[in-house]
Write a protein that holds these residues in place. Structure first.
Motif, PDB file in Angstrom:
ATOM      1  N   UNK A 101       0.831  -1.193   0.000  1.00  0.00           N
ATOM      2  CA  UNK A 101       0.000   0.000   0.000  1.00  0.00           C
ATOM      3  C   UNK A 101       0.869   1.247   0.000  1.00  0.00           C
ATOM      4  N   UNK A 102       0.351   2.323  -0.631  1.00  0.00           N
ATOM      5  CA  UNK A 102       1.033   3.596  -0.512  1.00  0.00           C
ATOM      6  C   UNK A 102       0.517   4.322   0.721  1.00  0.00           C
ATOM      7  N   UNK A 103       0.971   5.554   0.934  1.00  0.00           N
ATOM      8  CA  UNK A 103       0.616   6.284   2.150  1.00  0.00           C
ATOM      9  C   UNK A 103      -0.872   6.597   2.243  1.00  0.00           C
ATOM     10  N   UNK A 104      -1.564   6.605   1.107  1.00  0.00           N
ATOM     11  CA  UNK A 104      -2.991   6.914   1.101  1.00  0.00           C
ATOM     12  C   UNK A 104      -3.855   5.661   1.296  1.00  0.00           C
ATOM     13  N   UNK A 105      -3.213   4.483   1.383  1.00  0.00           N
ATOM     14  CA  UNK A 105      -3.974   3.248   1.525  1.00  0.00           C
ATOM     15  C   UNK A 105      -4.416   2.655   0.213  1.00  0.00           C
ATOM     16  N   UNK A 106      -3.787   3.085  -0.905  1.00  0.00           N
ATOM     17  CA  UNK A 106      -4.108   2.542  -2.215  1.00  0.00           C
ATOM     18  C   UNK A 106      -3.164   1.378  -2.535  1.00  0.00           C
ATOM     19  N   UNK A 107      -3.636   0.376  -3.286  1.00  0.00           N
ATOM     20  CA  UNK A 107      -2.752  -0.740  -3.658  1.00  0.00           C
ATOM     21  C   UNK A 107      -1.514  -0.245  -4.406  1.00  0.00           C
ATOM     22  N   UNK A 108      -0.372  -0.807  -4.068  1.00  0.00           N
ATOM     23  CA  UNK A 108       0.883  -0.403  -4.702  1.00  0.00           C
ATOM     24  C   UNK A 108       1.771  -1.628  -4.860  1.00  0.00           C
ATOM     25  N   UNK A 109       2.765  -1.526  -5.727  1.00  0.00           N
ATOM     26  CA  UNK A 109       3.699  -2.620  -5.914  1.00  0.00           C
ATOM     27  C   UNK A 109       3.175  -3.699  -6.843  1.00  0.00           C
ATOM     28  N   UNK A 110       4.033  -4.668  -7.150  1.00  0.00           N
ATOM     29  CA  UNK A 110       3.681  -5.701  -8.120  1.00  0.00           C
ATOM     30  C   UNK A 110       3.357  -7.046  -7.530  1.00  0.00           C
ATOM     31  N   UNK A 111       3.175  -7.126  -6.214  1.00  0.00           N
ATOM     32  CA  UNK A 111       2.958  -8.415  -5.588  1.00  0.00           C
ATOM     33  C   UNK A 111       1.508  -8.835  -5.487  1.00  0.00           C
ATOM     34  N   UNK A 112       0.597  -8.054  -6.064  1.00  0.00           N
ATOM     35  CA  UNK A 112      -0.825  -8.358  -5.984  1.00  0.00           C
ATOM     36  C   UNK A 112      -1.240  -9.392  -7.022  1.00  0.00           C
ATOM     37  N   UNK A 113      -2.207 -10.206  -6.676  1.00  0.00           N
ATOM     38  CA  UNK A 113      -2.896 -11.064  -7.625  1.00  0.00           C
ATOM     39  C   UNK A 113      -4.058 -10.244  -8.175  1.00  0.00           C
ATOM     40  N   UNK A 114      -4.909 -10.829  -9.008  1.00  0.00           N
ATOM     41  CA  UNK A 114      -6.080 -10.138  -9.511  1.00  0.00           C
ATOM     42  C   UNK A 114      -7.262 -11.095  -9.575  1.00  0.00           C
ATOM     43  N   UNK A 115      -8.465 -10.555  -9.366  1.00  0.00           N
ATOM     44  CA  UNK A 115      -9.686 -11.333  -9.532  1.00  0.00           C
ATOM     45  C   UNK A 115     -10.684 -10.512 -10.345  1.00  0.00           C
ATOM     46  N   UNK A 116     -11.533 -11.170 -11.117  1.00  0.00           N
ATOM     47  CA  UNK A 116     -12.569 -10.435 -11.849  1.00  0.00           C
ATOM     48  C   UNK A 116     -13.632  -9.929 -10.884  1.00  0.00           C
ATOM     49  N   UNK A 117     -14.086  -8.701 -11.098  1.00  0.00           N
ATOM     50  CA  UNK A 117     -15.132  -8.138 -10.259  1.00  0.00           C
ATOM     51  C   UNK A 117     -15.774  -6.981 -10.999  1.00  0.00           C
ATOM     52  N   UNK A 118     -17.108  -6.832 -10.889  1.00  0.00           N
ATOM     53  CA  UNK A 118     -17.776  -5.738 -11.593  1.00  0.00           C
ATOM     54  C   UNK A 118     -17.244  -4.373 -11.176  1.00  0.00           C
ATOM     55  N   UNK A 119     -17.287  -3.433 -12.087  1.00  0.00           N
ATOM     56  CA  UNK A 119     -16.826  -2.073 -11.819  1.00  0.00           C
ATOM     57  C   UNK A 119     -17.637  -1.463 -10.673  1.00  0.00           C
TER      58      UNK A 119
END
Length: 211
Positions: A101-119
């Motif tokens: 996470x960055x300082x604002x609590x947003x996802x950061x970096x390349x270690x995340x997986x991904x899942x499909x989810x509606x917008x």
């Protein structure tokens, strides 16, 4: 024309139909858990990368799917690519680690997986996979909660809170003032928390959970 994104989407769909994340699918196939991560889908130069034929073969063997099954997933991915979105996913146990996470609590970096989810209207939304029983009976091991850093937070909301010391917790917001944040525990076996505002790095609202 066959596109890189169609192959990756087919792998994601195959994983989903077997109740797995992309990283869990990789583990099931005997591959490194990061093999299908978003960061592995492009080269360091920013070019799209194909999954290896060896990794696809291992996935088919591990899931019992045939090549024709996989082709069907590719065809389905081609037809639905324009309407399916994805959001980042990590395990809850990883959320306290540095770099996610960055300082604002947003996802950061390349270690995340991904899942499909509606917008859901928040480009910074992400998913956390629950592990253990500390959040029962509301959230159980394996449940996925969808978090929106951009959503407004009100009394009674279930929230993810990260302290300045790196502790991450899921609680229910009881009271929010300029100086303190009072939180109730999701699991009645665990006590609530009262934190000074300066102890909280960020707080984000939980919008949805798979159960």
């Amino acid at each position: 024309m066959l596109k890189h994104a169609d192959i990756w989407a087919a792998l994601d769909a195959l994983a989903r139909d077997h109740g797995l994340t992309a990283s869990a699918l990789a583990r099931k196939a005997g591959l490194d858990p990061t093999t299908f991560n978003k960061s592995k889908r492009i080269t360091r130069e920013g070019k799209a990368r194909w999954p290896s034929t060896e990794s696809v073969a291992k996935v088919l063997e591990a899931t019992g799917a045939s090549m024709s099954d996989f082709v069907s997933y590719i065809e389905g991915a081609t037809a639905t690519a324009a309407t399916v979105a994805t959001i980042p996913l990590i395990g809850f146990a990883q959320a306290g680690d540095r770099g996610f996470f960055d300082d604002a609590g947003y996802p950061a970096g390349g270690g995340w997986d991904e899942i499909p989810f509606p917008e859901i209207g928040d480009p910074h939304s992400y998913a956390l996979e629950v592990s253990g029983d500390s959040m029962e009976p509301l959230y159980r091991d394996g449940d996925v909660v969808i978090v929106s850093p951009g959503a407004g937070v009100r009394r009674g909301d279930r929230v993810v809170v990260r302290t300045t010391e790196g502790e991450v917790m899921v609680k229910q917001l009881v009271r929010l003032t300029a100086k303190r944040i009072d939180l109730a525990s999701i699991n009645p076996a665990h006590s609530g928390r009262s934190l000074a505002s300066e102890e909280v790095a960020w707080m984000a609202r939980i919008l949805w959970a798979s159960q």
